[in-house]
Design a protein around this motif. Structure first.
Motif, PDB file in Angstrom:
ATOM      1  N   SER A  12       0.799  -1.226   0.000  1.00 22.95           N
ATOM      2  CA  SER A  12       0.000   0.000   0.000  1.00 22.95           C
ATOM      3  C   SER A  12       0.830   1.274   0.000  1.00 22.95           C
ATOM      4  O   SER A  12       0.362   2.324  -0.450  1.00 22.95           O
ATOM      5  CB  SER A  12      -0.937   0.009   1.218  1.00 22.95           C
ATOM      6  OG  SER A  12      -0.185   0.123   2.426  1.00 22.95           O
ATOM      7  N   ASP A  13       2.071   1.194   0.493  1.00 24.11           N
ATOM      8  CA  ASP A  13       2.864   2.420   0.581  1.00 24.11           C
ATOM      9  C   ASP A  13       4.288   2.259   0.038  1.00 24.11           C
ATOM     10  O   ASP A  13       5.169   3.061   0.338  1.00 24.11           O
ATOM     11  CB  ASP A  13       2.907   2.942   2.013  1.00 24.11           C
ATOM     12  CG  ASP A  13       3.511   1.945   3.002  1.00 24.11           C
ATOM     13  OD1 ASP A  13       3.998   0.881   2.558  1.00 24.11           O
ATOM     14  OD2 ASP A  13       3.491   2.224   4.212  1.00 24.11           O
ATOM     15  N   LEU A  16       6.520   5.098  -1.367  1.00 30.40           N
ATOM     16  CA  LEU A  16       7.310   6.031  -0.557  1.00 30.40           C
ATOM     17  C   LEU A  16       8.806   5.849  -0.786  1.00 30.40           C
ATOM     18  O   LEU A  16       9.590   6.784  -0.613  1.00 30.40           O
ATOM     19  CB  LEU A  16       6.988   5.842   0.931  1.00 30.40           C
ATOM     20  CG  LEU A  16       5.598   6.278   1.406  1.00 30.40           C
ATOM     21  CD1 LEU A  16       5.407   5.901   2.868  1.00 30.40           C
ATOM     22  CD2 LEU A  16       5.411   7.776   1.204  1.00 30.40           C
TER      23      LEU A  16
END
Length: 295
Positions: A12-13, A16
């Motif tokens: 989900s991330d 980053l």
């Protein structure tokens, strides 16, 4: 300065990871590499990524083999060091750098900061290496025709030859293995790596002189990122004739004939004879690599 938050990423991330500047062009170096999201970790300050690292391993490995991508924002050396120190995996660091980075002031400063952070995290520099990438545009070097090559199904032949090759060696990783466990360990580590590669065992070849003496061996291979020169080695009693070049040329032809669109390779920067052979065979240096080991 606000507190540091260090954590792993997930699907989900994982984006980053790509929010930091890239002064050492790591993204270009790793464009063919695949990293598991859970093996990517970042350090955040006020929600902003200030350091990142990616651990790498083969598709069947349950634990990473090395830290392969490591950098941080300007002034965040300690965050980078803490990112490495706090990781659950105790492995070395392979820091990839642009070729000739010492000649560029910006790249030199960035590289030296990452060296310092690695040392602060308990990593010790083992060796600096040249990284090569052959492509068909480089041209196939002509076979010298001095040696005869053949497959060899018996691992014991390779083990004995590797022991003899490493009895006199410039290779820093082999020297480290010898220091830790003798020639048997050095030879076994090589065999374990060849077996770990997904390329066929039938590719391993020995080389003989016209008199029928075993002169050396070469291992064309595929690692998880693609085709590579797995190993080139000449027995001590046959050195001085430039046979490592013959082995490298044969390895290159072997992979090219099987459709390789590129061939990766590397050698220690202090191994001047092998570096000269790569240059003669048309392998350009595309980057450098600093291999650190965890103290």
């Amino acid at each position: 300065m606000t507190d540091l938050v260090i954590r792993a990423l997930d699907e989900s991330d994982v984006h980053l990871f790509d929010t930091l500047p890239d002064p050492l062009r790591a993204a270009d170096a790793f464009r063919n590499a695949t990293y598991r999201p859970e093996w990517k970790r970042v350090a955040l300050r006020d929600g902003r990524v200030v350091a990142r690292a990616a651990w790498w391993g083969g598709p069947d490995d349950t634990e990473p083999r090395t830290v392969e991508w490591f950098d941080f924002a300007d002034g965040e050396e300690e965050a980078g060091a803490e990112l490495l120190r706090s990781a659950p995996w105790r492995v070395g660091l392979d820091l990839v750098l642009p070729g000739g980075w010492r000649e560029d002031a910006v790249q030199r400063a960035a590289a030296e900061a990452r060296y310092a952070a690695a040392r602060a995290a308990g990593q010790s520099l083992l060796v600096e290496r040249f990284v090569y990438r052959w492509t068909p545009e480089c041209g196939l070097p002509e076979r010298p025709g001095r040696l005869t090559f053949a497959p060899e199904p018996d691992d014991a032949v390779f083990f004995d030859a590797l022991r003899r090759i490493h009895s006199v060696t410039l290779d820093a990783h082999a020297r480290k293995a010898i220091q830790e466990g003798g020639l048997d360990q050095a030879a076994q580590e090589e065999l374990d790596f060849f077996r770990w590669c997904p390329s066929p065992r039938e590719w391993w070849q020995v080389a003989y002189t016209p008199d029928g003496d075993l002169a050396g061996l070469h291992i064309p291979a595929h690692n998880p990122s693609g085709p590579c020169v797995g190993f080139i080695g000449v027995l001590p009693e046959h050195r001085g004739h430039g046979y490592a070049y013959d082995l490298l040329v044969e390895c290159t032809h072997h992979l090219a004939e099987r459709g390789a669109e590129f061939i990766a390779a590397a050698t220690d920067q202090g191994n001047f004879p092998m570096a000269a052979h790569f240059a003669k065979a048309g392998y350009p240096i595309v980057r450098e690599r600093a291999n650190f080991e965890l103290r």
